[in-house]
Scaffold this active site. Structure first.
Site, PDB file in Angstrom:
ATOM      1  N   GLY A  50      34.505   2.529  -4.110  1.00 32.75           N
ATOM      2  CA  GLY A  50      35.629   1.617  -4.280  1.00 32.75           C
ATOM      3  C   GLY A  50      36.172   1.584  -5.688  1.00 32.75           C
ATOM      4  O   GLY A  50      37.366   1.329  -5.897  1.00 32.75           O
ATOM      5  N   SER A  51      35.312   1.842  -6.676  1.00 33.24           N
ATOM      6  CA  SER A  51      35.775   1.854  -8.064  1.00 33.24           C
ATOM      7  C   SER A  51      36.589   3.108  -8.352  1.00 33.24           C
ATOM      8  O   SER A  51      37.598   3.060  -9.066  1.00 33.24           O
ATOM      9  CB  SER A  51      34.581   1.778  -9.014  1.00 33.24           C
ATOM     10  OG  SER A  51      33.859   0.574  -8.819  1.00 33.24           O
ATOM     11  N   SER A  92      32.771   0.627 -12.724  1.00 34.12           N
ATOM     12  CA  SER A  92      31.704   0.377 -11.756  1.00 34.12           C
ATOM     13  C   SER A  92      31.700  -1.104 -11.433  1.00 34.12           C
ATOM     14  O   SER A  92      31.482  -1.927 -12.324  1.00 34.12           O
ATOM     15  CB  SER A  92      30.345   0.796 -12.324  1.00 34.12           C
ATOM     16  OG  SER A  92      29.290   0.277 -11.542  1.00 34.12           O
ATOM     17  N   SER A  94      29.620  -3.028  -9.782  1.00 33.61           N
ATOM     18  CA  SER A  94      28.330  -3.674 -10.050  1.00 33.61           C
ATOM     19  C   SER A  94      27.894  -3.508 -11.497  1.00 33.61           C
ATOM     20  O   SER A  94      27.132  -4.312 -12.031  1.00 33.61           O
ATOM     21  CB  SER A  94      27.254  -3.083  -9.140  1.00 33.61           C
ATOM     22  OG  SER A  94      26.995  -1.728  -9.483  1.00 33.61           O
ATOM     23  N   THR A  97      26.104   1.561 -11.190  1.00 33.84           N
ATOM     24  CA  THR A  97      26.278   2.820 -10.460  1.00 33.84           C
ATOM     25  C   THR A  97      25.741   3.973 -11.305  1.00 33.84           C
ATOM     26  O   THR A  97      26.229   4.224 -12.410  1.00 33.84           O
ATOM     27  CB  THR A  97      27.758   3.057 -10.141  1.00 33.84           C
ATOM     28  OG1 THR A  97      28.293   1.897  -9.488  1.00 33.84           O
ATOM     29  CG2 THR A  97      27.925   4.274  -9.252  1.00 33.84           C
ATOM     30  N   ARG A 144      34.737  -2.089  -2.342  1.00 36.20           N
ATOM     31  CA  ARG A 144      35.943  -1.585  -1.678  1.00 36.20           C
ATOM     32  C   ARG A 144      36.974  -2.678  -1.456  1.00 36.20           C
ATOM     33  O   ARG A 144      38.165  -2.396  -1.316  1.00 36.20           O
ATOM     34  CB  ARG A 144      35.571  -0.925  -0.349  1.00 36.20           C
ATOM     35  CG  ARG A 144      34.933  -1.847   0.681  1.00 36.20           C
ATOM     36  CD  ARG A 144      34.402  -1.037   1.853  1.00 36.20           C
ATOM     37  NE  ARG A 144      33.838  -1.846   2.924  1.00 36.20           N
ATOM     38  CZ  ARG A 144      32.602  -2.314   2.946  1.00 36.20           C
ATOM     39  NH1 ARG A 144      31.787  -2.083   1.918  1.00 36.20           N
ATOM     40  NH2 ARG A 144      32.148  -3.015   3.979  1.00 36.20           N
ATOM     41  N   GLU A 229      33.304   2.925   5.915  1.00 43.49           N
ATOM     42  CA  GLU A 229      32.499   1.766   5.516  1.00 43.49           C
ATOM     43  C   GLU A 229      32.724   0.544   6.395  1.00 43.49           C
ATOM     44  O   GLU A 229      31.762  -0.130   6.770  1.00 43.49           O
ATOM     45  CB  GLU A 229      32.780   1.426   4.054  1.00 43.49           C
ATOM     46  CG  GLU A 229      32.300   2.505   3.080  1.00 43.49           C
ATOM     47  CD  GLU A 229      32.295   2.017   1.649  1.00 43.49           C
ATOM     48  OE1 GLU A 229      31.498   1.125   1.315  1.00 43.49           O
ATOM     49  OE2 GLU A 229      33.123   2.525   0.852  1.00 43.49           O
ATOM     50  N   HIS A 245      47.698  26.661   6.186  1.00 43.50           N
ATOM     51  CA  HIS A 245      47.264  28.004   5.807  1.00 43.50           C
ATOM     52  C   HIS A 245      45.830  28.294   6.241  1.00 43.50           C
ATOM     53  O   HIS A 245      45.282  29.344   5.887  1.00 43.50           O
ATOM     54  CB  HIS A 245      47.413  28.189   4.292  1.00 43.50           C
ATOM     55  CG  HIS A 245      48.842  28.188   3.840  1.00 43.50           C
ATOM     56  ND1 HIS A 245      49.584  29.335   3.699  1.00 43.50           N
ATOM     57  CD2 HIS A 245      49.691  27.162   3.542  1.00 43.50           C
ATOM     58  CE1 HIS A 245      50.809  29.026   3.309  1.00 43.50           C
ATOM     59  NE2 HIS A 245      50.899  27.708   3.211  1.00 43.50           N
ATOM     60  N   LYS A 339      20.405   3.989  -1.967  1.00 43.44           N
ATOM     61  CA  LYS A 339      20.309   3.541  -3.359  1.00 43.44           C
ATOM     62  C   LYS A 339      18.872   3.115  -3.701  1.00 43.44           C
ATOM     63  O   LYS A 339      18.371   3.427  -4.776  1.00 43.44           O
ATOM     64  CB  LYS A 339      21.270   2.371  -3.613  1.00 43.44           C
ATOM     65  CG  LYS A 339      22.730   2.770  -3.730  1.00 43.44           C
ATOM     66  CD  LYS A 339      23.591   1.571  -4.029  1.00 43.44           C
ATOM     67  CE  LYS A 339      25.046   1.956  -4.223  1.00 43.44           C
ATOM     68  NZ  LYS A 339      25.911   0.772  -4.479  1.00 43.44           N
TER      69      LYS A 339
END
Length: 346
Positions: A50-51, A92, A94, A97, A144, A229, A245, A339
């Site tokens: 989202g950032s 970021s 938070s 990240t 987001r 998400e 193409h 994470k």
């Protein structure tokens, strides 16, 4: 159904987009920079998810009014050409990240100018420790859903540094009344709402979003991420003319799989006339292979207004797909698990 599914009230987070833009204006107007940025000849916005999309939106909104290259970096390391004349904006939500923190370190090694945007976290601590400029944005949102706070302060930042003029601010302000009208339409769970109707067509399929490169392709990337998400659905996007193409030939074999794909064409009146022709002809060539095809074109006096409405439409589309799947749009469990696993290996 909405109240029983949307436990974290993603509805409000999406509904508040235009209000968040106004709040972000207040943050932008209060930005005070303590360092010198006179030598900047290129800008890199380092972020993820989202950032990072906030950086993409900045590129989109400034596509016709910017003379300095602006790049979004989604990686641990910055591009090799980044140097002491580059401004690296570390974004970021938070502040923790890991890819963005790595980019911060890389920018220091390259002697680049650095400005950070975050709610706090490690990024704020590193920024303060190195006497760099820091822009604090409100916490309490999913990254987001904090899009307004990701892109508007960057616009103000670039104005204060002298990279762009202030004309864009007036266009942003003028887009808000129409954006509010759009949210009042897109937030309705009835057949008068085009985002709700489109969700009914695509929520049981694999959406593929086609659009023109370098303009609405950024909108398509946002749509894809939101469908991933919020809706917990796979989605894909590609651009014209490149798709003509190679990918167009792929619409032939495995017909049973192709019938599970919905095609969404994003069209803007600013598109190149040859790309509009390509979209129409491509549609005729492949329309019988897909589950369904839909053209989305939105009105607006300026490209900024239309692009913001496109983004808002996609946010609501992903929301209604989540509701139709009877799933809470807010949690992103797989991201959280990943994470945690990565943090264990540091």
């Amino acid at each position: 159904m909405i109240n029983s599914v949307d436990n974290s009230n993603m509805f409000k987070s999406i509904y508040d987009f235009s209000s968040n833009i106004e709040s972000a204006f207040e943050i932008g107007e209060k930005i005070l920079l303590n360092n010198n940025y006179n030598s900047i000849n290129r800008v890199v916005i380092a972020g993820m998810g989202g950032s990072a999309i906030g950086g993409d939106v900045v590129r989109l909104l400034l596509s016709s009014s910017n003379n300095i290259p602006i790049t979004v970096s989604r990686d641990y390391n910055l591009p090799s050409w980044v140097d002491e004349n580059s401004l690296v904006i570390c974004s970021s939500y938070s502040g923790n990240t890991e890819e963005t923190l790595s980019s911060f370190d890389d920018a220091k090694i390259k002697n680049s100018k650095i400005i950070s945007i975050s709610t706090g976290g490690i990024l704020k601590d590193l920024t303060n420790k190195n006497d760099l400029d820091f822009i604090k944005i409100p916490s309490g949102l999913q990254p987001r859903a904090a899009l307004a706070f990701s892109f508007v302060p960057i616009v103000f930042l670039l104005i204060k540094i002298g990279i762009i003029g202030q004309e864009i601010l007036e266009k942003l302000k003028n887009s808000l009344p129409e954006l509010r009208k759009a949210r009042d339409l897109y937030s309705q769970d009835n057949e008068n709402n085009p985002s709700y109707n489109l969700a009914h067509h695509i929520f049981k399929t694999f959406p593929v979003i086609y659009t023109q490169d370098n303009t609405t392709s950024i909108v398509a990337r946002r749509w894809k991420g939101q469908l991933n998400e919020n809706s917990k659905m796979l989605a894909f996007s590609n651009v014209l003319p490149e798709m003509n193409h190679n990918e167009i030939v792929g619409w032939e074999n495995n017909p049973q799989l192709l019938k599970k794909i919905s095609i969404i064409w994003l069209i803007d009146k600013g598109n190149h006339k040859r790309n509009i022709l390509r979209m129409n002809q491509t549609n005729l060539l492949i329309k019988n292979f897909s589950a369904n095809q839909h053209f989305v074109e939105l009105n607006g006096d300026t490209d900024i207004e239309r692009n913001l409405k496109f983004i808002h439409f996609g946010d609501w589309l992903s929301y209604w797909c989540a509701i139709l799947h009877k799933i809470d749009p807010t949690p992103v469990k797989k991201i959280d698990i990943l994470k945690n696993k990565l943090s264990e290996s540091i």
